[in-house]
Design a protein around this motif. Structure first.
Motif, PDB file in Angstrom:
ATOM      1  N   HIS A 293     -27.419 -46.831   6.704  1.00  0.00           N
ATOM      2  CA  HIS A 293     -25.976 -47.049   6.561  1.00  0.00           C
ATOM      3  C   HIS A 293     -25.418 -46.158   5.450  1.00  0.00           C
ATOM      4  CE1 HIS A 293     -22.158 -49.134   6.291  1.00  0.00           C
ATOM      5  NE2 HIS A 293     -22.458 -49.685   7.464  1.00  0.00           N
ATOM      6  N   ILE A 294     -24.264 -45.559   5.717  1.00  0.00           N
ATOM      7  CA  ILE A 294     -23.683 -44.590   4.792  1.00  0.00           C
ATOM      8  C   ILE A 294     -23.271 -45.228   3.465  1.00  0.00           C
ATOM      9  CG2 ILE A 294     -21.359 -44.791   5.747  1.00  0.00           C
ATOM     10  CD1 ILE A 294     -22.985 -41.558   4.490  1.00  0.00           C
ATOM     11  N   ASP A 295     -22.772 -46.467   3.501  1.00  0.00           N
ATOM     12  CA  ASP A 295     -22.380 -47.133   2.256  1.00  0.00           C
ATOM     13  C   ASP A 295     -23.580 -47.374   1.348  1.00  0.00           C
ATOM     14  OD1 ASP A 295     -19.731 -47.168   2.968  1.00  0.00           O
ATOM     15  OD2 ASP A 295     -19.802 -49.199   3.804  1.00  0.00           O
ATOM     16  N   PHE A 296     -24.717 -47.717   1.943  1.00  0.00           N
ATOM     17  CA  PHE A 296     -25.933 -47.923   1.156  1.00  0.00           C
ATOM     18  C   PHE A 296     -26.422 -46.600   0.572  1.00  0.00           C
ATOM     19  CE2 PHE A 296     -30.583 -48.376   0.819  1.00  0.00           C
ATOM     20  CZ  PHE A 296     -30.625 -49.404  -0.106  1.00  0.00           C
ATOM     21  N   LYS A 297     -26.339 -45.535   1.360  1.00  0.00           N
ATOM     22  CA  LYS A 297     -26.763 -44.228   0.858  1.00  0.00           C
ATOM     23  C   LYS A 297     -25.875 -43.765  -0.293  1.00  0.00           C
ATOM     24  CE  LYS A 297     -28.963 -42.472   5.019  1.00  0.00           C
ATOM     25  NZ  LYS A 297     -28.962 -41.447   6.055  1.00  0.00           N
ATOM     26  N   ILE A 298     -24.581 -44.033  -0.193  1.00  0.00           N
ATOM     27  CA  ILE A 298     -23.658 -43.674  -1.274  1.00  0.00           C
ATOM     28  C   ILE A 298     -24.003 -44.456  -2.537  1.00  0.00           C
ATOM     29  CG2 ILE A 298     -21.257 -43.890  -2.039  1.00  0.00           C
ATOM     30  CD1 ILE A 298     -20.443 -43.176   0.846  1.00  0.00           C
ATOM     31  N   ALA A 299     -24.289 -45.740  -2.389  1.00  0.00           N
ATOM     32  CA  ALA A 299     -24.641 -46.562  -3.554  1.00  0.00           C
ATOM     33  C   ALA A 299     -25.965 -46.086  -4.164  1.00  0.00           C
ATOM     34  CB  ALA A 299     -24.730 -48.028  -3.155  1.00  0.00           C
ATOM     35  N   GLU A 300     -26.919 -45.705  -3.319  1.00  0.00           N
ATOM     36  CA  GLU A 300     -28.186 -45.184  -3.829  1.00  0.00           C
ATOM     37  C   GLU A 300     -27.981 -43.866  -4.574  1.00  0.00           C
ATOM     38  OE1 GLU A 300     -30.853 -44.926  -0.451  1.00  0.00           O
ATOM     39  OE2 GLU A 300     -32.114 -46.468  -1.367  1.00  0.00           O
ATOM     40  N   ASN A 301     -27.160 -42.975  -4.015  1.00  0.00           N
ATOM     41  CA  ASN A 301     -26.880 -41.698  -4.682  1.00  0.00           C
ATOM     42  C   ASN A 301     -26.166 -41.907  -6.010  1.00  0.00           C
ATOM     43  OD1 ASN A 301     -28.086 -40.180  -2.706  1.00  0.00           O
ATOM     44  ND2 ASN A 301     -26.181 -39.750  -1.617  1.00  0.00           N
ATOM     45  N   ASP A 302     -25.253 -42.864  -6.054  1.00  0.00           N
ATOM     46  CA  ASP A 302     -24.547 -43.168  -7.292  1.00  0.00           C
ATOM     47  C   ASP A 302     -25.526 -43.682  -8.341  1.00  0.00           C
ATOM     48  OD1 ASP A 302     -22.232 -43.553  -8.959  1.00  0.00           O
ATOM     49  OD2 ASP A 302     -22.454 -45.702  -8.578  1.00  0.00           O
TER      50      ASP A 302
ATOM     51  N   VAL B  42     -27.119 -53.514  -5.311  1.00  0.00           N
ATOM     52  CA  VAL B  42     -27.498 -54.838  -4.795  1.00  0.00           C
ATOM     53  C   VAL B  42     -26.321 -55.456  -4.049  1.00  0.00           C
ATOM     54  CG1 VAL B  42     -28.132 -57.174  -5.502  1.00  0.00           C
ATOM     55  CG2 VAL B  42     -29.265 -55.220  -6.550  1.00  0.00           C
ATOM     56  N   GLU B  43     -25.137 -55.298  -4.605  1.00  0.00           N
ATOM     57  CA  GLU B  43     -23.936 -55.836  -3.960  1.00  0.00           C
ATOM     58  C   GLU B  43     -23.695 -55.187  -2.596  1.00  0.00           C
ATOM     59  OE1 GLU B  43     -19.550 -54.844  -5.000  1.00  0.00           O
ATOM     60  OE2 GLU B  43     -20.175 -56.483  -6.323  1.00  0.00           O
ATOM     61  N   ALA B  44     -23.864 -53.886  -2.511  1.00  0.00           N
ATOM     62  CA  ALA B  44     -23.686 -53.182  -1.235  1.00  0.00           C
ATOM     63  C   ALA B  44     -24.721 -53.648  -0.223  1.00  0.00           C
ATOM     64  CB  ALA B  44     -23.787 -51.675  -1.441  1.00  0.00           C
ATOM     65  N   LYS B  45     -25.953 -53.829  -0.682  1.00  0.00           N
ATOM     66  CA  LYS B  45     -27.010 -54.309   0.218  1.00  0.00           C
ATOM     67  C   LYS B  45     -26.669 -55.698   0.755  1.00  0.00           C
ATOM     68  CE  LYS B  45     -31.143 -53.265  -1.130  1.00  0.00           C
ATOM     69  NZ  LYS B  45     -32.450 -53.242  -1.791  1.00  0.00           N
ATOM     70  N   GLN B  46     -26.236 -56.583  -0.124  1.00  0.00           N
ATOM     71  CA  GLN B  46     -25.879 -57.942   0.303  1.00  0.00           C
ATOM     72  C   GLN B  46     -24.662 -57.935   1.218  1.00  0.00           C
ATOM     73  OE1 GLN B  46     -25.405 -59.935  -3.454  1.00  0.00           O
ATOM     74  NE2 GLN B  46     -27.594 -60.403  -3.638  1.00  0.00           N
ATOM     75  N   ARG B  47     -23.668 -57.106   0.899  1.00  0.00           N
ATOM     76  CA  ARG B  47     -22.458 -57.039   1.720  1.00  0.00           C
ATOM     77  C   ARG B  47     -22.775 -56.535   3.130  1.00  0.00           C
ATOM     78  NH1 ARG B  47     -19.827 -53.461  -1.079  1.00  0.00           N
ATOM     79  NH2 ARG B  47     -20.203 -51.767   0.356  1.00  0.00           N
ATOM     80  N   LEU B  48     -23.637 -55.518   3.220  1.00  0.00           N
ATOM     81  CA  LEU B  48     -23.987 -54.970   4.530  1.00  0.00           C
ATOM     82  C   LEU B  48     -24.830 -55.949   5.339  1.00  0.00           C
ATOM     83  CD1 LEU B  48     -24.733 -51.291   3.515  1.00  0.00           C
ATOM     84  CD2 LEU B  48     -22.775 -52.134   4.806  1.00  0.00           C
ATOM     85  N   ASN B  49     -25.749 -56.649   4.674  1.00  0.00           N
ATOM     86  CA  ASN B  49     -26.543 -57.661   5.386  1.00  0.00           C
ATOM     87  C   ASN B  49     -25.662 -58.792   5.879  1.00  0.00           C
ATOM     88  OD1 ASN B  49     -29.105 -56.495   5.336  1.00  0.00           O
ATOM     89  ND2 ASN B  49     -29.502 -57.241   3.264  1.00  0.00           N
ATOM     90  N   LEU B  50     -24.694 -59.207   5.067  1.00  0.00           N
ATOM     91  CA  LEU B  50     -23.766 -60.259   5.469  1.00  0.00           C
ATOM     92  C   LEU B  50     -22.917 -59.807   6.658  1.00  0.00           C
ATOM     93  CD1 LEU B  50     -22.545 -63.047   4.926  1.00  0.00           C
ATOM     94  CD2 LEU B  50     -20.932 -61.913   3.386  1.00  0.00           C
ATOM     95  N   ALA B  51     -22.441 -58.565   6.616  1.00  0.00           N
ATOM     96  CA  ALA B  51     -21.636 -58.045   7.733  1.00  0.00           C
ATOM     97  C   ALA B  51     -22.466 -57.987   9.010  1.00  0.00           C
ATOM     98  CB  ALA B  51     -21.087 -56.668   7.388  1.00  0.00           C
ATOM     99  N   ALA B  52     -23.729 -57.613   8.893  1.00  0.00           N
ATOM    100  CA  ALA B  52     -24.595 -57.560  10.082  1.00  0.00           C
ATOM    101  C   ALA B  52     -24.835 -58.961  10.634  1.00  0.00           C
ATOM    102  CB  ALA B  52     -25.919 -56.885   9.729  1.00  0.00           C
ATOM    103  N   GLU B  53     -25.072 -59.918   9.745  1.00  0.00           N
ATOM    104  CA  GLU B  53     -25.283 -61.306  10.201  1.00  0.00           C
ATOM    105  C   GLU B  53     -24.009 -61.871  10.814  1.00  0.00           C
ATOM    106  OE1 GLU B  53     -28.117 -63.046  10.436  1.00  0.00           O
ATOM    107  OE2 GLU B  53     -29.086 -61.199   9.768  1.00  0.00           O
TER     108      GLU B  53
END
Length: 135
Positions: free
Chosen positions: A11-20, A102-113
């Motif tokens: 996911h692009i949002d997770f990659k952006i958070a990792e790069n940051d 961590v917040e991005a990871k949780q947000r993306l997992n919540l959106a997927a669920e």
């Protein structure tokens, strides 16, 4: 579709958070490295000639060589606490980036669920409507 596991790494949002987070980690290392001594060297070479006429391409022209070699050692002793403040700022920025990751990871997992739940609800509603039609 419901049984598939959500891959957060693509996911692009997770990659952006990792790069940051990685950029903040490198910034902190940079600020920490400013407290280390640095050694640099330089070399300069030149040649010059003097003549009354333009005979610089003549093989008999006498050239005078000059060279310069030098070392520079920089040892940071005191920086009026500016360096330690910058390092503390970089550490805070790194911790903030960790929290955002961590917040991005949780947000993306919540959106997927939520998407899976909505999909299952739509399937259940469709099945209920189909059963009601057959009555």
């Amino acid at each position: 579709l419901l049984s598939q596991q959500f891959n957060i790494d693509n996911h692009i949002d997770f990659k952006i958070a990792e790069n940051d987070r990685e950029s903040k980690r490198l910034l902190m290392k940079l600020e920490q490295s400013k407290a280390l001594p640095s050694l640099s060297a330089f070399l300069n070479y030149g040649a010059q000639a003097n003549s009354d006429s333009f005979s610089f391409f003549n093989s008999n022209q006498q050239w005078f060589d000059s060279s310069l070699l030098g070392l520079s050692l920089n040892i940071p002793i005191f920086s009026s606490f500016k360096r330690s403040a910058k390092t503390a700022q970089a550490k805070i920025a790194l911790e903030t980036a960790d929290i955002r990751l961590v917040e991005a990871k949780q947000r993306l997992n919540l959106a997927a669920e939520n998407a899976k739940s909505d999909y299952q609800l739509s399937i259940d509603n469709y099945e209920t409507a189909r059963k009601n039609l057959s009555l």
